[in-house]
Design an enzyme around this catalytic site. Structure first.
Site, PDB file in Angstrom:
ATOM      1  N   CYS A 380       0.840  -1.202   0.000  1.00  0.00           N
ATOM      2  CA  CYS A 380       0.000   0.000   0.000  1.00  0.00           C
ATOM      3  C   CYS A 380       0.876   1.253   0.000  1.00  0.00           C
ATOM      4  CB  CYS A 380      -0.969  -0.045   1.184  1.00  0.00           C
ATOM      5  SG  CYS A 380      -2.359   1.116   1.028  1.00  0.00           S
ATOM      6  N   HIS A 519      -3.368  -5.353   0.091  1.00  0.00           N
ATOM      7  CA  HIS A 519      -2.875  -5.897   1.366  1.00  0.00           C
ATOM      8  C   HIS A 519      -2.880  -7.429   1.326  1.00  0.00           C
ATOM      9  CE1 HIS A 519      -2.711  -2.146   3.761  1.00  0.00           C
ATOM     10  NE2 HIS A 519      -3.629  -1.745   2.898  1.00  0.00           N
ATOM     11  N   GLU A 521      -1.323  -9.518   3.091  1.00  0.00           N
ATOM     12  CA  GLU A 521      -1.245 -10.140   4.409  1.00  0.00           C
ATOM     13  C   GLU A 521      -2.601 -10.576   4.929  1.00  0.00           C
ATOM     14  OE1 GLU A 521      -1.657  -5.661   5.317  1.00  0.00           O
ATOM     15  OE2 GLU A 521      -0.798  -6.961   3.771  1.00  0.00           O
TER      16      GLU A 521
END
Length: 547
Positions: A380, A519, A521
């Site tokens: 990001c 993102h 993750e």
């Protein structure tokens, strides 16, 4: 119709209700049941989207664009069940819904009260999707006795009464403190917590007791007697070296069996825990170690980057190494050389964030990684900083910056390589935003598709050229800078399907340098590591071997 398990907490907060809920969900799955997990938060914010990471930790984003509590990340990582907007609700959202109905006249002029209008709104929310799964696990945030939580406790009490007998149970998580001076494990705080819970009409069926060590049989019997639960429903929750030991530890303590007994499910299906045995084995038997620097601005609170830390652990498990994370404050080298702070790491990760503070340090981290061939993953804002660094130091755009920082300063100081996104396509609809919009829920949120360049590093990592990932941002790299940046050597290797929004950049001549606008993750799991984190740790492992 789903059976409901309501998870409450007492004595103190931060005991691990979310982790206990996630581990129980995983154990029920191991016995062949389908589950869904939900979080009811008593705070008055509509959602955590506008809350500081220092206040509440990270914001976990779902595929359908909800900004939720970080506990939903635990739920997904342990069960693999994608969370939805309906899996997270706060007092603020409940009261907003009630007041909107009142303004529309839905209550036909009635006086609006906590009971029945607020509690009915909570119960309506609880019933969403009840026919979809075998078990619905609902965690109540905070601790019993908190004034903000009273409507939720009353709602779940009513809900259990409304359902057929035996369809709802209550699990209460408490603390058994160890008094060092007297050498005693004290049960009184738990007794008082259960007394408080019973005073509002809820009697726990299962007690989960956090402690530093084992709970002696005498204390278990005392808790069972004074809290009115069965002795085999007093479950010890000892401190663990890894959160991924929780499903096996709770199984050894009999938590899943106690739940099935409370629902009178006999005979209980035998659990298949091979997946969690493998996870535990990989966690505790690494074959090496890599050192990764996370260069961020919220490094004083690790929960601000919870999903990133866990995704790195998953990448380490996939590569049979332990990932040692160092939290590096980006402001340390805002105005000085980054090398002394970063030269001893095998890889560098720059995560997302908001605001200008620390960004010059993040830009220097990207520059250091590029110039010294250190594996770099920018997420990001971390991708945007890598692009600004390339624009300034390689493409000749000396004043490259972000419109976000000029907006904060109230003056034009930068050439905005990164700009405020005012229009994009979500599904079949066009979304429009302006700088003056409310902050809450107005970002580009949720899952979006991306198309990867054939033959690029990132296409090799994913093993495909079409992906979808979760987003949470309101600023984007300006596509008009693509040509000069690519002429300077950086590759825009992932784009939105319409070709207007850059999703991924990479340096093709670098061993491993990738920046992503989304993102990744948020979708990583211990038994299914995200491919980007898996390959990032692999690259760090290669560097570690070369040193």
């Amino acid at each position: 119709m789903a059976r409901y398990i309501f998870i409450t907490g007492g004595v103190v907060s931060s005991l691990g209700k979310g982790l206990a809920s996630a581990a129980l969900g995983a154990l029920l799955q191991a016995r062949g049941f389908s589950v869904r997990l939900r979080k009811l938060d008593p705070y008055l914010n509509v959602d955590p989207g506008t809350m500081s990471p220092f206040e509440h930790g990270e914001v976990f984003v779902t595929d359908d664009g909800a900004e939720t509590d970080l506990d939903l990340g635990h739920y997904e990582r342990f069960t693999g069940v994608p969370a939805r907007k309906t899996d997270s609700v706060s007092s603020g959202r409940i009261y907003t819904n009630v007041l909107e109905k009142e303004r529309r006249g839905d209550y036909l002029g009635k006086t609006i009260q906590v009971i029945p209008h607020v509690t009915d709104e909570i119960k309506d929310w609880l019933s969403i999707g009840e026919d979809e799964v075998d078990f619905m696990l609902c965690e109540i945030g905070g601790t019993v006795g908190d004034i903000e939580g009273l409507p939720f406790f009353e709602a779940i009490r009513q809900y259990a009464q409304d359902k057929p007998r035996g369809q709802c149970i209550f699990m209460h998580l408490t603390l058994l403190p160890w008094i060092k001076a007297s050498g005693e494990l004290k049960t009184k705080p738990t007794q008082h917590s259960v007394k408080e819970l019973r005073s509002i009409g809820i009697a726990p069926d299962i007690l989960v007791c956090r402690s530093e060590g084992p709970i002696p049989q005498k204390e278990r019997e005392k808790l069972a007697l004074f809290c009115n639960v069965r002795p085999d429903s007093v479950i010890a929750a000892q401190d663990l070296s890894s959160i991924y030991d929780a499903p096996l530890a709770y199984h050894r303590e009999g938590l899943d069996q106690a739940v099935l007994d409370a629902f009178q499910i006999t005979p209980a299906p035998r659990p298949n825990l091979e997946k969690w045995d493998d996870v535990s084995e990989r966690i505790h038997n690494p074959e090496g170690e890599v050192n990764v620097a996370i260069v961020g601005k919220y490094t004083q609170l690790e929960d601000a980057y919870k999903s990133i830390a866990e995704a790195l652990t998953h990448g380490g498990m996939a590569n049979r190494v332990k990932v040692k994370v160092s939290w590096v404050d980006a402001e340390l080298f805002d105005r000085e050389d980054a090398a002394p702070y970063l030269e001893n790491y095998d890889a560098i990760l720059v995560p997302g964030g908001f605001g200008e503070r620390g960004t010059e340090g993040k830009i220097k981290a990207a520059q250091f990684a590029r110039e010294h061939n250190v594996p770099y993953l920018g997420i990001c804002l971390g991708m945007q900083m890598a692009v600004i660094e390339a624009a300034r130091n390689v493409a000749g755009v000396s004043k490259a910056g972000s419109e976000e920082f000029d907006h904060e300063a109230g003056e034009k100081r930068f050439e905005p390589v990164v700009y405020h996104l005012k229009e994009w396509v979500q599904g079949n609809q066009k979304v429009n935003r302006s700088v003056a919009d409310d902050k809450g829920g107005t970002m580009r949120l949720g899952a979006y598709d991306a198309v990867l360049t054939e033959g690029s590093k990132v296409a090799e990592v994913y093993g495909t050229t079409t992906i979808d990932e979760r987003h949470r941002h309101r600023y984007e790299v300006d596509i008009k800078y693509r040509k000069p940046l690519e002429e300077a050597g950086i590759c825009f290797s992932g784009m939105s399907p319409d070709g207007r929004l850059p999703e991924i950049v990479e340096w093709p001549d670098h061993p491993w340098f990738i920046g992503v606008q989304f993102h990744p993750e948020l979708k990583s799991k211990p038994f299914d590591p995200h491919p980007l984190f898996k390959d990032f740790v692999r690259a760090a492992k290669e560097v570690s071997r070369l040193v």
